[in-house]
Design an enzyme around this catalytic site. Structure first.
Site, mmCIF file in Angstrom:
data_model
loop_
_atom_site.group_PDB
_atom_site.id
_atom_site.type_symbol
_atom_site.label_atom_id
_atom_site.label_comp_id
_atom_site.label_asym_id
_atom_site.label_seq_id
_atom_site.Cartn_x
_atom_site.Cartn_y
_atom_site.Cartn_z
ATOM 1 N N CYS A 101 0.833 -1.200 0.000
ATOM 2 C CA CYS A 101 0.000 0.000 0.000
ATOM 3 C C CYS A 101 0.875 1.259 0.000
ATOM 4 O O CYS A 101 1.517 1.560 -1.001
ATOM 5 C CB CYS A 101 -0.986 -0.034 1.167
ATOM 6 S SG CYS A 101 -2.381 1.114 0.964
ATOM 7 N N HIS A 138 -3.537 -5.112 0.521
ATOM 8 C CA HIS A 138 -3.010 -5.555 1.810
ATOM 9 C C HIS A 138 -3.048 -7.082 1.897
ATOM 10 O O HIS A 138 -4.012 -7.659 2.422
ATOM 11 C CB HIS A 138 -3.824 -4.942 2.953
ATOM 12 C CG HIS A 138 -3.496 -3.521 3.228
ATOM 13 N ND1 HIS A 138 -2.539 -3.134 4.145
ATOM 14 C CD2 HIS A 138 -3.983 -2.372 2.677
ATOM 15 C CE1 HIS A 138 -2.458 -1.810 4.161
ATOM 16 N NE2 HIS A 138 -3.313 -1.321 3.284
ATOM 17 N N GLU A 158 -1.551 -9.017 3.873
ATOM 18 C CA GLU A 158 -1.543 -9.487 5.263
ATOM 19 C C GLU A 158 -2.957 -9.629 5.815
ATOM 20 O O GLU A 158 -3.160 -10.308 6.838
ATOM 21 C CB GLU A 158 -0.705 -8.556 6.144
ATOM 22 C CG GLU A 158 -1.375 -7.269 6.584
ATOM 23 C CD GLU A 158 -1.417 -6.173 5.513
ATOM 24 O OE1 GLU A 158 -1.918 -5.068 5.832
ATOM 25 O OE2 GLU A 158 -0.951 -6.422 4.389
#
Length: 234
Positions: free
Chosen positions: A108, A211, A213
């Site tokens: 990001c 993202h 994660e």
């Protein structure tokens, strides 16, 4: 004798109103799940030489916006959480990782840092350019939102994720506007927004606008972190 797990430095958010720094635990979980040892890197201006000697790879994490003066941009009313200390630290770190061939993943804001460090400009507010056909962030309340994207079939990213179409968790209102010299497009959203870039002159340098994660149960996203750990181990 087994090789030690690689140490992955992860940049943190800047200081809050009382001087504390923080980072969502999902970044640490992703690195540990992939076999790496996470080490948090708060913004600071100390020399980086010792740091670069000790760390095998980097993740440039998400967060607030980059100061538009650093890429020749103009102020915009939606720009928020500009942090001069963090900007300076991460741009220096990104340039060092690129110059020294240290594996680096930008997530990001981290993709935007890699872009600006390499001479790219940013889009101050994505809806101004791409409209609202795809929501890259939900604003009420502000939170991530899923959307599909297309990976370039011949990209390193598609090879390591073993996919050409994926769904991602997106949480941003800015993006890389111009592809920097020496980088190639690795993924785009269906509205044309740059979603991933990879460096042509680096052993492992990738920026993703989403993202990964936030998708711990998606094997494709976990392969991205695993590939970073493998590159760092070498």
């Amino acid at each position: 004798m087994s090789q030690p797990a690689p140490i992955i430095g992860i940049t943190t958010y800047g200081r809050n109103e009382v001087g504390d720094v923080s980072l969502p635990g999902a970044y640490l979980d992703a690195v540990q799940r992939a076999g790496g040892v996470p080490l948090l890197l708060p913004p600071h201006q100390a020399p980086l030489e010792r740091l670069l000697e000790k760390i095998d790879g980097f993740i440039l994490a998400g967060g607030g916006d980059i100061d538009p003066s650093l890429y020749g941009g103009a102020p915009h009313p939606t720009i928020y959480s500009v942090d001069a200390e963090r900007d300076a630290f991460e741009l220096t770190l990104a340039k060092a990782a690129l110059a020294k061939q240290i594996p680096v993943l930008g997530i990001c804001r981290g993709m935007q840092i890699l872009g600006v460090a390499s001479g790219a400009a940013l889009i101050p507010h994505v809806p101004d350019v791409y409209g609202d056909a795809i929501a890259h962030r939900l604003d009420t309340p502000r939170r991530p939102t899923p959307h599909p994207l297309q990976l370039e079939a011949n990209s390193r990213l598609a090879a390591l994720m073993q996919a050409v179409q994926i769904d991602v968790m997106s949480w941003h209102h800015q993006a890389v506007k111009t592809l920097p010299s020496g980088w190639r497009v690795a993924a785009q959203a269906t509205d044309g927004l740059l979603e991933a870039i990879e460096c042509e002159h680096h052993s492992w340098a990738i920026g993703v606008q989403w993202h990964p994660e936030l998708s711990p149960n998606d094997p494709a996203h976990q392969k991205l972190f695993r590939a970073l750990i493998l590159a760092a181990a070498q």
